[in-house]
Design a protein around this motif. Structure first.
Motif, PDB file in Angstrom:
ATOM      1  N   LEU A  31       8.749   2.680  13.728  1.00 49.23           N
ATOM      2  CA  LEU A  31       9.359   4.006  13.677  1.00 49.23           C
ATOM      3  C   LEU A  31       9.403   4.372  12.207  1.00 49.23           C
ATOM      4  O   LEU A  31       9.977   3.639  11.405  1.00 49.23           O
ATOM      5  N   GLN A  32       8.732   5.448  11.844  1.00 46.53           N
ATOM      6  CA  GLN A  32       8.634   5.777  10.424  1.00 46.53           C
ATOM      7  C   GLN A  32       8.996   7.233  10.177  1.00 46.53           C
ATOM      8  O   GLN A  32       8.613   8.116  10.943  1.00 46.53           O
ATOM      9  N   ALA A  33       9.741   7.445   9.116  1.00 48.65           N
ATOM     10  CA  ALA A  33      10.049   8.791   8.636  1.00 48.65           C
ATOM     11  C   ALA A  33       9.358   8.963   7.293  1.00 48.65           C
ATOM     12  O   ALA A  33       9.429   8.080   6.426  1.00 48.65           O
ATOM     13  N   GLU A  85      -2.093  11.402   8.437  1.00 44.20           N
ATOM     14  CA  GLU A  85      -3.464  11.303   8.948  1.00 44.20           C
ATOM     15  C   GLU A  85      -4.043   9.924   8.649  1.00 44.20           C
ATOM     16  O   GLU A  85      -4.721   9.318   9.473  1.00 44.20           O
ATOM     17  N   ARG A  86      -3.787   9.432   7.441  1.00 44.51           N
ATOM     18  CA  ARG A  86      -4.263   8.108   7.057  1.00 44.51           C
ATOM     19  C   ARG A  86      -3.611   7.033   7.937  1.00 44.51           C
ATOM     20  O   ARG A  86      -4.276   6.136   8.431  1.00 44.51           O
ATOM     21  N   ILE A  87      -2.319   7.164   8.122  1.00 40.54           N
ATOM     22  CA  ILE A  87      -1.581   6.169   8.903  1.00 40.54           C
ATOM     23  C   ILE A  87      -2.069   6.165  10.353  1.00 40.54           C
ATOM     24  O   ILE A  87      -2.292   5.123  10.954  1.00 40.54           O
ATOM     25  N   ALA A 123      -4.888   6.811  11.554  1.00 39.23           N
ATOM     26  CA  ALA A 123      -6.221   6.225  11.705  1.00 39.23           C
ATOM     27  C   ALA A 123      -6.205   4.708  11.496  1.00 39.23           C
ATOM     28  O   ALA A 123      -7.219   4.043  11.680  1.00 39.23           O
ATOM     29  N   ASP A 124      -5.057   4.178  11.125  1.00 45.78           N
ATOM     30  CA  ASP A 124      -4.948   2.752  10.821  1.00 45.78           C
ATOM     31  C   ASP A 124      -5.013   1.922  12.107  1.00 45.78           C
ATOM     32  O   ASP A 124      -4.274   2.184  13.058  1.00 45.78           O
ATOM     33  N   GLU A 125      -5.901   0.926  12.110  1.00 48.33           N
ATOM     34  CA  GLU A 125      -6.111   0.161  13.346  1.00 48.33           C
ATOM     35  C   GLU A 125      -5.065  -0.921  13.571  1.00 48.33           C
ATOM     36  O   GLU A 125      -5.118  -1.627  14.580  1.00 48.33           O
ATOM     37  N   GLN A 153       0.845  -1.212   0.000  1.00 45.76           N
ATOM     38  CA  GLN A 153       0.000   0.000   0.000  1.00 45.76           C
ATOM     39  C   GLN A 153       0.871   1.249   0.000  1.00 45.76           C
ATOM     40  O   GLN A 153       0.625   2.201  -0.743  1.00 45.76           O
ATOM     41  N   SER A 154       1.881   1.236   0.871  1.00 46.86           N
ATOM     42  CA  SER A 154       2.723   2.413   1.024  1.00 46.86           C
ATOM     43  C   SER A 154       3.447   2.737  -0.263  1.00 46.86           C
ATOM     44  O   SER A 154       3.502   3.893  -0.686  1.00 46.86           O
ATOM     45  N   ARG A 155       4.004   1.728  -0.892  1.00 53.40           N
ATOM     46  CA  ARG A 155       4.800   1.975  -2.090  1.00 53.40           C
ATOM     47  C   ARG A 155       3.936   2.502  -3.211  1.00 53.40           C
ATOM     48  O   ARG A 155       4.338   3.402  -3.941  1.00 53.40           O
ATOM     49  N   ARG A 156       2.734   1.964  -3.320  1.00 52.43           N
ATOM     50  CA  ARG A 156       1.813   2.433  -4.357  1.00 52.43           C
ATOM     51  C   ARG A 156       1.426   3.896  -4.101  1.00 52.43           C
ATOM     52  O   ARG A 156       1.593   4.759  -4.960  1.00 52.43           O
ATOM     53  N   ASN A 157       0.963   4.174  -2.899  1.00 47.06           N
ATOM     54  CA  ASN A 157       0.497   5.534  -2.588  1.00 47.06           C
ATOM     55  C   ASN A 157       1.641   6.538  -2.561  1.00 47.06           C
ATOM     56  O   ASN A 157       1.505   7.657  -3.038  1.00 47.06           O
ATOM     57  N   ASN A 158       2.752   6.145  -1.970  1.00 48.45           N
ATOM     58  CA  ASN A 158       3.848   7.090  -1.790  1.00 48.45           C
ATOM     59  C   ASN A 158       4.474   7.488  -3.128  1.00 48.45           C
ATOM     60  O   ASN A 158       4.892   8.635  -3.297  1.00 48.45           O
ATOM     61  N   GLN A 159       4.515   6.534  -4.042  1.00 45.98           N
ATOM     62  CA  GLN A 159       5.032   6.860  -5.368  1.00 45.98           C
ATOM     63  C   GLN A 159       4.127   7.912  -6.028  1.00 45.98           C
ATOM     64  O   GLN A 159       4.594   8.913  -6.543  1.00 45.98           O
TER      65      GLN A 159
HETATM   66  C1  LIG Z   1       3.017   1.401  10.466  1.00 46.24           C
HETATM   67  C2  LIG Z   1       2.265   1.772   9.229  1.00 46.24           C
HETATM   68  C3  LIG Z   1       2.901   2.515   8.241  1.00 46.24           C
HETATM   69  C4  LIG Z   1       2.228   2.890   7.081  1.00 46.24           C
HETATM   70  N1  LIG Z   1       2.865   3.628   6.140  1.00 46.24           N
HETATM   71  C5  LIG Z   1       2.185   4.063   5.052  1.00 46.24           C
HETATM   72  C6  LIG Z   1       2.796   4.907   4.087  1.00 46.24           C
HETATM   73  O1  LIG Z   1       3.962   5.276   4.178  1.00 46.24           O
HETATM   74  N2  LIG Z   1       2.035   5.297   3.030  1.00 46.24           N
HETATM   75  C7  LIG Z   1       0.751   4.918   2.868  1.00 46.24           C
HETATM   76  O2  LIG Z   1       0.123   5.311   1.892  1.00 46.24           O
HETATM   77  N3  LIG Z   1       0.147   4.091   3.739  1.00 46.24           N
HETATM   78  C8  LIG Z   1       0.833   3.667   4.831  1.00 46.24           C
HETATM   79  N4  LIG Z   1       0.216   2.840   5.740  1.00 46.24           N
HETATM   80  C9  LIG Z   1      -1.140   2.326   5.418  1.00 46.24           C
HETATM   81  C10 LIG Z   1      -2.192   3.364   5.717  1.00 46.24           C
HETATM   82  O3  LIG Z   1      -2.474   3.352   7.091  1.00 46.24           O
HETATM   83  C11 LIG Z   1      -3.486   3.049   4.914  1.00 46.24           C
HETATM   84  O4  LIG Z   1      -3.948   1.765   5.248  1.00 46.24           O
HETATM   85  C12 LIG Z   1      -3.260   3.107   3.440  1.00 46.24           C
HETATM   86  O5  LIG Z   1      -2.565   4.272   3.083  1.00 46.24           O
HETATM   87  C13 LIG Z   1      -4.591   3.065   2.684  1.00 46.24           C
HETATM   88  O6  LIG Z   1      -4.306   2.960   1.333  1.00 46.24           O
HETATM   89  P1  LIG Z   1      -5.460   2.855   0.245  1.00 46.24           P
HETATM   90  O7  LIG Z   1      -6.333   4.062   0.457  1.00 46.24           O
HETATM   91  O8  LIG Z   1      -4.741   2.864  -1.062  1.00 46.24           O
HETATM   92  O9  LIG Z   1      -6.160   1.557   0.514  1.00 46.24           O
HETATM   93  C14 LIG Z   1       0.886   2.469   6.904  1.00 46.24           C
HETATM   94  C15 LIG Z   1       0.254   1.720   7.900  1.00 46.24           C
HETATM   95  C16 LIG Z   1       0.927   1.370   9.054  1.00 46.24           C
HETATM   96  C17 LIG Z   1       0.229   0.560  10.103  1.00 46.24           C
END
Ligand SMILES: Cc1cc2nc3c(=O)[nH]c(=O)nc-3n(C[C@H](O)[C@H](O)[C@H](O)COP(=O)(O)O)c2cc1C
Length: 134
Positions: free
Chosen positions: A46-48, A61-63, A65-67, A24-30
């Motif tokens: 620990l994330q930067a 904000e998205r991160i 809210a992640d459960e 998810q992160s790689r897709r969105n972050n790119q």
């Molecule tokens: C520890 C942790 C780190 C995360 N890092 C990222 C991140 O760098 N970029 C990101 O888009 N989502 C990250 N996520 C996931 C987001 O919380 C979220 O689930 C995701 O962005 C939703 O993507 P979507 O809308 O494409 O489904 C992380 C989640 C956790 C638990």
């Protein structure tokens, strides 16, 4: 360029789940021009995050809210001249808990050794020690 660093506590996150988070992160972050580094020791994240400020805030904000984790604490949030954690969409290190001294501490020490801001460096090194203490 904006840089935000936080630490959080995982809620029973298995390795397969880490793979999903990274995908998810790689897709969105790119897409969002966000880069950074994620360290995980089985208990703490620990994330930067670095990138355009609006994109970094939205991502955080998205991160938050992640459960899959809880109790995110922002360690630092500021403008930086250039990316300091490399150009990865989201690099990830799984470090082992226990062992001779926590390897998370060693990883973090090595990671921040190159940072120009001594306060940020100290925040990292002391916080990670506090939160890996048994
Ligand atoms: C520890 C942790 C780190 C995360 N890092 C990222 C991140 O760098 N970029 C990101 O888009 N989502 C990250 N996520 C996931 C987001 O919380 C979220 O689930 C995701 O962005 C939703 O993507 P979507 O809308 O494409 O489904 C992380 C989640 C956790 C638990």
């Amino acid at each position: 360029m904006y840089q935000l660093v936080y630490i959080s506590t995982a809620k029973s996150v298995e390795d397969a789940e880490i793979e999903r988070i990274l995908a998810q992160s790689r897709r969105n972050n790119q897409r969002d021009e966000v880069t950074g580094l994620l360290l995980y020791n089985g208990r703490r994240f620990l994330q930067a995050l670095e990138g355009p400020s609006a994109a970094v805030y939205r991502t955080y904000e998205r991160i938050r809210a992640d459960e899959r984790h809880r109790a995110a604490v922002m360690l630092s949030s500021k403008m930086v001249e250039q990316r300091q954690f490399g150009n990865w969409e989201m690099a990830c290190e799984r470090v082992n808990v226990g062992g001779a001294q926590s390897s998370l501490i060693k990883k973090v020490d090595a990671l921040v050794a190159g940072l120009s801001d001594p306060t940020l460096r100290a925040q990292f090194t002391s916080y990670v020690r506090l939160h890996t203490a048994v």
